[in-house]
Design a protein around this motif. Sequence first.
Motif, mmCIF file in Angstrom:
data_model
loop_
_atom_site.group_PDB
_atom_site.id
_atom_site.type_symbol
_atom_site.label_atom_id
_atom_site.label_comp_id
_atom_site.label_asym_id
_atom_site.label_seq_id
_atom_site.Cartn_x
_atom_site.Cartn_y
_atom_site.Cartn_z
ATOM 1 N N PRO A 151 -11.438 -5.398 13.182
ATOM 2 C CA PRO A 151 -10.094 -5.169 12.642
ATOM 3 C C PRO A 151 -9.816 -3.684 12.460
ATOM 4 O O PRO A 151 -10.725 -2.882 12.251
ATOM 5 C CB PRO A 151 -10.137 -5.883 11.283
ATOM 6 N N TYR A 152 -8.556 -3.324 12.560
ATOM 7 C CA TYR A 152 -8.116 -1.967 12.233
ATOM 8 C C TYR A 152 -8.024 -1.872 10.711
ATOM 9 O O TYR A 152 -7.487 -2.778 10.065
ATOM 10 C CB TYR A 152 -6.754 -1.685 12.850
ATOM 11 N N GLN A 153 -8.505 -0.784 10.143
ATOM 12 C CA GLN A 153 -8.557 -0.635 8.697
ATOM 13 C C GLN A 153 -7.755 0.581 8.258
ATOM 14 O O GLN A 153 -7.912 1.670 8.810
ATOM 15 C CB GLN A 153 -10.012 -0.509 8.246
ATOM 16 N N TYR A 154 -6.893 0.378 7.248
ATOM 17 C CA TYR A 154 -6.020 1.432 6.774
ATOM 18 C C TYR A 154 -6.109 1.541 5.250
ATOM 19 O O TYR A 154 -5.995 0.527 4.554
ATOM 20 C CB TYR A 154 -4.560 1.138 7.139
ATOM 21 N N PRO A 155 -6.272 2.761 4.716
ATOM 22 C CA PRO A 155 -6.109 2.937 3.271
ATOM 23 C C PRO A 155 -4.630 2.783 2.922
ATOM 24 O O PRO A 155 -3.759 3.217 3.679
ATOM 25 C CB PRO A 155 -6.593 4.367 3.039
ATOM 26 N N LEU A 156 -4.340 2.154 1.805
ATOM 27 C CA LEU A 156 -2.949 1.917 1.419
ATOM 28 C C LEU A 156 -2.653 2.629 0.108
ATOM 29 O O LEU A 156 -3.038 2.151 -0.961
ATOM 30 C CB LEU A 156 -2.684 0.414 1.275
ATOM 31 N N PRO A 157 -1.991 3.784 0.162
ATOM 32 C CA PRO A 157 -1.589 4.449 -1.083
ATOM 33 C C PRO A 157 -0.718 3.528 -1.921
ATOM 34 O O PRO A 157 0.091 2.753 -1.400
ATOM 35 C CB PRO A 157 -0.798 5.668 -0.583
ATOM 36 N N ILE A 158 -0.867 3.610 -3.218
ATOM 37 C CA ILE A 158 -0.182 2.688 -4.120
ATOM 38 C C ILE A 158 1.245 3.180 -4.382
ATOM 39 O O ILE A 158 1.480 4.348 -4.669
ATOM 40 C CB ILE A 158 -0.969 2.549 -5.437
ATOM 41 N N GLY A 159 2.205 2.273 -4.226
ATOM 42 C CA GLY A 159 3.576 2.545 -4.626
ATOM 43 C C GLY A 159 4.598 2.629 -3.522
ATOM 44 O O GLY A 159 5.745 2.221 -3.712
ATOM 45 N N ASP A 160 4.228 3.176 -2.362
ATOM 46 C CA ASP A 160 5.201 3.385 -1.297
ATOM 47 C C ASP A 160 4.860 2.550 -0.067
ATOM 48 O O ASP A 160 3.696 2.256 0.198
ATOM 49 C CB ASP A 160 5.238 4.861 -0.882
ATOM 50 N N TYR A 161 5.895 2.191 0.689
ATOM 51 C CA TYR A 161 5.662 1.506 1.952
ATOM 52 C C TYR A 161 4.907 2.412 2.920
ATOM 53 O O TYR A 161 5.195 3.609 3.024
ATOM 54 C CB TYR A 161 6.988 1.090 2.595
ATOM 55 N N GLN A 162 3.948 1.837 3.622
ATOM 56 C CA GLN A 162 3.230 2.523 4.682
ATOM 57 C C GLN A 162 3.524 1.805 5.995
ATOM 58 O O GLN A 162 3.551 0.566 6.047
ATOM 59 C CB GLN A 162 1.723 2.498 4.424
ATOM 60 N N THR A 163 3.753 2.575 7.054
ATOM 61 C CA THR A 163 4.017 2.009 8.369
ATOM 62 C C THR A 163 2.708 1.875 9.127
ATOM 63 O O THR A 163 2.005 2.866 9.346
ATOM 64 C CB THR A 163 4.979 2.898 9.164
ATOM 65 N N LEU A 164 2.376 0.654 9.538
ATOM 66 C CA LEU A 164 1.118 0.377 10.234
ATOM 67 C C LEU A 164 1.447 -0.177 11.619
ATOM 68 O O LEU A 164 2.236 -1.118 11.752
ATOM 69 C CB LEU A 164 0.276 -0.613 9.438
#
Length: 309
Positions: A96-109
């Motif tokens: 799987p592709y793994q992404y850190p997700l900062p808390i609070g804002d939408y992230q484009t993956l």
Amino acid sequence: MKTTFIKRTFAVSMVLCLILTGCGKDGKKSSKKASKGSRETTTSVLMPEASGEVTYGGDSISIDASHTDDGYIMVRYTGGADKVQVQIHNPEGGEPYQYPLPIGDYQTLPLTGGDGSYQVDVLEHVSDDLYSMGLSQNIDVSLSDEFRPYLFPNQYVNYTPDSAAVSLGIDLSNDSSDDLDFVTNVYEYVTDNISYDNEKAQDISVNYIPDVDATLESKSGICFDYASVMSSMLRSQSVPTKLEVGYSGTAYHAWISVYLAETGWVDDIIEFNGQNWSLMDPTLAANNDDEAVKEYVGDGSNYTTKYTY
């Protein structure tokens, strides 16, 4: 209710970005040429949007899948965990592709596995290297065309219409005769103006996210920064660009490939012969002489792609 715990294995750090002969530019010649300036410059930048037509999750975890046909999803976390990771399982399988997700804002993956069913897992940190499953969602994707994932910004190729990278892309496009000339101008700008940051490479986080405007301002970076800056300028000017991460020899590394209407995807060798070029590796070109680069890259067999963003 039973909680499922997942032990995360993080991707190897970017500290091993390849350097063939150090960071000097001895022997590297400038070949920038005067351009006709007749390329049609893009003035409207494609931007991702969490528009709310198709959503999954609840109050603390939200996946917006309204624009999967454009090759991306947007994920937001507002819960109580101190760290969050997203795993995206592509239709063809594999890691799987793994992404850190900062808390609070939408992230484009990005969705770079083509058409099919993706599994998206949002993992909440519990303790040490243990994560619990916050949300798991299957999403069916049918791209409007194969290039859409490589024309939008995302977490690792992150820019906005106000970014310095976009403004610079416009300037370089205005000085270009066509797409090939524009790619050449971007490539030469990046390799001539950004130096490899050895100190940064020694202390890079496994969850490192490039900042393209910070790289342009400091004029230094690691391989991930080189690839992200060049991808941002090219995508913002409607040139499909893949940021690729994998192995260059035995070193973990990042580089790019571009799509040109005349030649298709550029993916063989780094040398440009006036008609074709491929496997553009701005880190190598910036920090080594031409002969060393061509000798190493050869037919491209030294490169093994692991992830495409």
